[in-house]
Design a protein around this motif. Structure first.
Motif, PDB file in Angstrom:
ATOM      1  N   PHE A 133       0.842  -1.203   0.000  1.00 19.00           N
ATOM      2  CA  PHE A 133       0.000   0.000   0.000  1.00 19.00           C
ATOM      3  C   PHE A 133       0.874   1.249   0.000  1.00 19.00           C
ATOM      4  O   PHE A 133       0.618   2.207  -0.730  1.00 19.00           O
ATOM      5  CB  PHE A 133      -0.888  -0.053   1.248  1.00 19.00           C
ATOM      6  N   TYR A 159      -8.203   6.992  -3.241  1.00 22.17           N
ATOM      7  CA  TYR A 159      -8.006   5.863  -2.324  1.00 22.17           C
ATOM      8  C   TYR A 159      -8.462   4.563  -2.988  1.00 22.17           C
ATOM      9  O   TYR A 159      -7.769   3.536  -2.927  1.00 22.17           O
ATOM     10  CB  TYR A 159      -8.801   6.123  -1.047  1.00 22.17           C
ATOM     11  N   ARG A 162      -6.136   3.370  -5.454  1.00 26.73           N
ATOM     12  CA  ARG A 162      -4.943   2.784  -4.853  1.00 26.73           C
ATOM     13  C   ARG A 162      -5.205   1.331  -4.435  1.00 26.73           C
ATOM     14  O   ARG A 162      -4.292   0.512  -4.392  1.00 26.73           O
ATOM     15  CB  ARG A 162      -4.532   3.609  -3.633  1.00 26.73           C
ATOM     16  N   LEU A 163      -6.492   1.035  -4.125  1.00 24.34           N
ATOM     17  CA  LEU A 163      -6.832  -0.333  -3.727  1.00 24.34           C
ATOM     18  C   LEU A 163      -6.857  -1.289  -4.927  1.00 24.34           C
ATOM     19  O   LEU A 163      -6.678  -2.493  -4.760  1.00 24.34           O
ATOM     20  CB  LEU A 163      -8.204  -0.362  -3.038  1.00 24.34           C
ATOM     21  N   LEU A 166      -3.752  -3.134  -5.392  1.00 19.71           N
ATOM     22  CA  LEU A 166      -3.596  -4.004  -4.219  1.00 19.71           C
ATOM     23  C   LEU A 166      -4.362  -5.318  -4.437  1.00 19.71           C
ATOM     24  O   LEU A 166      -3.863  -6.402  -4.104  1.00 19.71           O
ATOM     25  CB  LEU A 166      -4.131  -3.264  -2.985  1.00 19.71           C
TER      26      LEU A 166
ATOM     27  N   ILE B  34      -6.039  -7.799   3.283  1.00 22.67           N
ATOM     28  CA  ILE B  34      -6.423  -6.540   2.612  1.00 22.67           C
ATOM     29  C   ILE B  34      -7.421  -5.777   3.476  1.00 22.67           C
ATOM     30  O   ILE B  34      -7.341  -4.555   3.615  1.00 22.67           O
ATOM     31  CB  ILE B  34      -7.042  -6.822   1.228  1.00 22.67           C
ATOM     32  N   ALA B  38      -7.128  -2.026   4.699  1.00 22.00           N
ATOM     33  CA  ALA B  38      -8.129  -1.024   4.311  1.00 22.00           C
ATOM     34  C   ALA B  38      -8.911  -0.514   5.516  1.00 22.00           C
ATOM     35  O   ALA B  38      -9.225   0.666   5.607  1.00 22.00           O
ATOM     36  CB  ALA B  38      -9.079  -1.613   3.279  1.00 22.00           C
ATOM     37  N   GLY B  42      -6.167   2.361   6.481  1.00 25.35           N
ATOM     38  CA  GLY B  42      -6.600   3.216   5.385  1.00 25.35           C
ATOM     39  C   GLY B  42      -6.627   4.659   5.850  1.00 25.35           C
ATOM     40  O   GLY B  42      -7.192   4.953   6.897  1.00 25.35           O
ATOM     41  N   VAL B  60     -14.460  -3.691   1.274  1.00 25.24           N
ATOM     42  CA  VAL B  60     -13.710  -4.951   1.113  1.00 25.24           C
ATOM     43  C   VAL B  60     -14.605  -6.133   1.492  1.00 25.24           C
ATOM     44  O   VAL B  60     -14.597  -7.174   0.826  1.00 25.24           O
ATOM     45  CB  VAL B  60     -12.419  -4.938   1.972  1.00 25.24           C
ATOM     46  N   ILE B 184     -13.798  -0.656  -7.352  1.00 23.63           N
ATOM     47  CA  ILE B 184     -13.062  -1.933  -7.289  1.00 23.63           C
ATOM     48  C   ILE B 184     -13.785  -2.997  -8.118  1.00 23.63           C
ATOM     49  O   ILE B 184     -13.156  -3.712  -8.910  1.00 23.63           O
ATOM     50  CB  ILE B 184     -12.891  -2.392  -5.825  1.00 23.63           C
TER      51      ILE B 184
END
Lengths: 253, 204
Positions: A133, A159, A162-163, A166, B34, B38, B42, B60, B184
Motif C-alpha cells: 500500500f 483511495y 490505490r486499492l 492491491l 487486505i 483497508a 486506510g 472490502v 473496485i
C-alpha cells in the motif's frame, strides 16, 4: 468485561501499563492511542448529554449553559473505564506477542491446521499489503500525484484507485501461495489413515510442560477471583467504594 | 452476441481451471489481510468512538463476498476482529459480539449477486441497482441495527442514542461501499472472474 467496579478497571489499566513498561516497550505507542481513547470518551459523553434517560433521575448540575444529569454521566464513566481497560489490555497483548507466538500457541493447543494457518497467513498478509500500500502510494507521489489539495470525494476516488493494484497483487499472491502449498502436499481433505501423519515442527519444538499448565490455571483462578469480587452482575454500589461515595454525595445534595 | 457472452459468470458449468480448498483458504487469508489494511490503516478511516464515520473496510467485505462467496464471508467476519484490536477502536468482547453484523454486511452482497445472477463487473442498470441495494443499503441497515444494539448492550451508548448511532453507522458504511466498492468491482472483477480463486457457487 466481567469487572464492573471502576476501581477494578482502573487497576487493570495500571497493571497493563506496568506490564508494558516491564516488557521494555516504549510507552510512546500508547500516546498515539490518546486521540482515539479521548474520542471514545467524548463520543460516549456526548451521547449521554444529548440523549438523556429520564428514568435515571434528574440530579442536574449546571456547567455554563449545559444542564448535566450526574447519574447517567457517572454510569457512562463506569462503562468508559471498562472499555478503556479492555482496549489497553488488548494493546498490551498485541504489542508484546509477535504473530509467530500467537500461531505457536494455536498449534500447541492443537487448533486445526486450517484455522491456525489461515490466521497466520492473514496476519502476515496484512503486513505485506501494508508495505504494498505504501509502495503504491510512493509510486503515485513519484508520478506527481498530490493528495493534499484534493477534496474529500477526490480523496475517496484516489483511495479506491490505490486499492485496485492491491487487489491485483493479491490475486497473484493467492495463486503463488496456493500452488506452493499444493506442491508441498498440503491438503484440507481428510488424510488417508494408512499414511503416517506429517510431523508438526511447531508442536515438536514447543511442548507444554507442567509449569505451563500451572501458569494457565493460576491465571484462570485470578480471573475468576477478580470477577467474583468486582462482578458485573453485582450492584455497583455494593462492589465499588467510588460509586458508593458518589451516590451518597448525590443524595446529600 | 456470442454464446460465451450470454452465459452468466455464475454458471457452474463453464469451462474453468481446477480449484482446490487450499486455494480458497489462501484467498480467505489474503482477503483478510487486505481488509485489515483497508479497515485499520486506510488513511480515510475516521473512527469516532467505536463507530467509524467512514469505514473503507465495508467495501472490502462486500466486494470479497461477491467474488469469493462464503470464503469471503469468513474473511469479512474475522478481519474486523484483528483490525479493531490493532487500532484499539473496540475491545475484543465487543468485536466478538459484532461477528453476526460483519457476516451480514459482507454476505448480503454475495447472496444478492448470486441469487439474481448480477454481473460483478457492473455492466448494466440491474447490476448497479443490485449492488447499491443488495450490496450497500440492505446489509448496512441490518448490520447497523444489530451492531448498535450490541453497543447499547455493552453500555457504550445509551438507549436514547440508538437512532443517532444507527444512522451514523449506516451512512458511514454505505458511502464507502458505494464509492470505493463500485470502483473496485468495475476495475478488478473482469480479472477476478477469469482467475481460479473466483467462487461461482457459495463454496467453490
Amino acid at each position: 468485561l466481567l469487572i464492573n467496579a471502576p476501581e477494578g478497571n482502573i487497576a487493570l489499566v495500571g497493571i497493563s501499563i506496568l506490564l508494558i513498561s516491564w516488557a521494555k516497550l516504549e510507552l510512546r505507542f500508547l500516546v498515539r492511542c490518546i486521540p482515539l481513547i479521548t474520542s471514545i470518551g467524548l463520543f460516549m459523553a456526548l451521547f449521554v448529554i444529548l440523549f438523556p434517560n429520564p428514568a435515571l433521575g434528574t440530579s442536574e448540575i449546571t456547567v455554563g449553559f449545559l444542564h448535566l444529569n450526574c447519574k447517567p454521566l457517572f454510569l457512562t464513566f463506569v462503562a468508559y473505564i471498562r472499555v478503556i481497560a479492555m482496549i489497553v489490555a488488548s494493546l498490551f497483548y498485541f504489542s508484546t506477542n509477535p504473530e509467530s507466538d500467537f500461531i505457536v500457541s494455536l498449534r500447541t493447543l492443537r487448533v486445526p491446521f486450517t484455522a491456525s494457518y489461515t490466521t497466520a497467513l492473514g496476519l502476515r498478509a496484512a503486513g505485506l499489503f501494508l508495505e504494498d500500500f505504501h509502495i503504491i502510494g510512493d509510486a503515485e507521489k513519484s508520478r506527481g500525484l498530490n493528495y493534499s489539495g484534493a477534496n474529500f470525494i477526490k480523496r475517496i476516488y484516489m483511495y479506491a484507485m490505490r486499492l485496485v493494484p492491491l487487489f491485483i497483487i493479491s490475486l497473484r499472491r493467492i495463486e503463488e501461495i496456493s500452488l506452493a502449498l499444493s506442491a508441498r502436499g498440503f491438503t484440507l481433505e481428510r488424510a488417508d489413515k494408512t499414511i503416517t501423519p506429517r510431523s508438526d515442527y511447531v508442536r515438536q519444538r514447543h511442548i507444554m510442560h507442567l509449569r505451563d499448565w500451572l501458569a494457565i490455571c493460576l491465571i484462570l483462578v485470578i480471573c475468576v477471583t477478580l470477577s467474583s469480587i468486582f462482578s458485573a452482575k453485582a450492584e455497583l454500589i455494593a462492589v465499588s467504594p467510588i460509586a458508593r461515595s458518589f451516590f451518597d454525595n448525590l443524595n446529600h445534595n | 452476441m456470442t454464446e460465451s457472452q450470454n452465459k452468466s459468470v455464475w454458471d457452474q458449468n463453464q469451462n474453468r481451471n481446477p480449484t482446490s480448498a487450499i486455494l480458497h483458504l489462501v484467498t480467505t487469508a489474503v482477503l483478510g489481510g487486505i481488509g485489515i489494511v483497508a479497515g485499520t490503516f486506510g488513511s480515510l478511516a475516521i473512527p469516532i468512538g467505536v463507530v467509524s464515520v467512514f469505514w473503507p473496510g465495508q467495501a472490502v467485505q462486500s466486494v470479497g463476498c461477491v467474488w469469493f462467496g462464503y470464503w469471503g464471508a469468513i474473511a469479512s467476519t474475522f478481519f474486523p476482529l484483528i483490525s479493531n484490536l490493532l487500532s484499539g477502536v473496540a475491545p475484543l468482547p465487543v468485536s466478538l459480539a459484532l461477528i453476526p453484523a460483519n457476516f451480514m454486511q459482507g454476505m448480503s452482497a454475495g447472496w444478492a449477486f448470486r441469487f439474481f445472477k448480477a454481473d460483478p463487473s457492473l455492466r448494466n442498470t440491474k447490476d448497479w441497482v443490485l449492488w447499491i441495494i443488495g450490496g450497500a443499503i440492505i446489509p448496512n441497515i441490518i448490520g447497523a441495527g444489530y451492531g448498535t444494539w450490541i453497543l447499547q448492550e455493552f453500555k457504550v451508548i445509551p438507549e436514547q442514542a440508538y437512532t443517532a448511532t444507527f444512522l451514523g453507522w449506516v451512512i458511514g458504511n454505505i458511502i464507502p461501499t458505494v464509492l470505493i466498492g463500485s470502483i473496485i468491482l468495475k476495475s478488478v472483477s473482469p480479472i477476478v472472474v477469469r482467475s481460479r480463486s473466483f467462487v461461482r457457487g457459495y463454496w467453490n
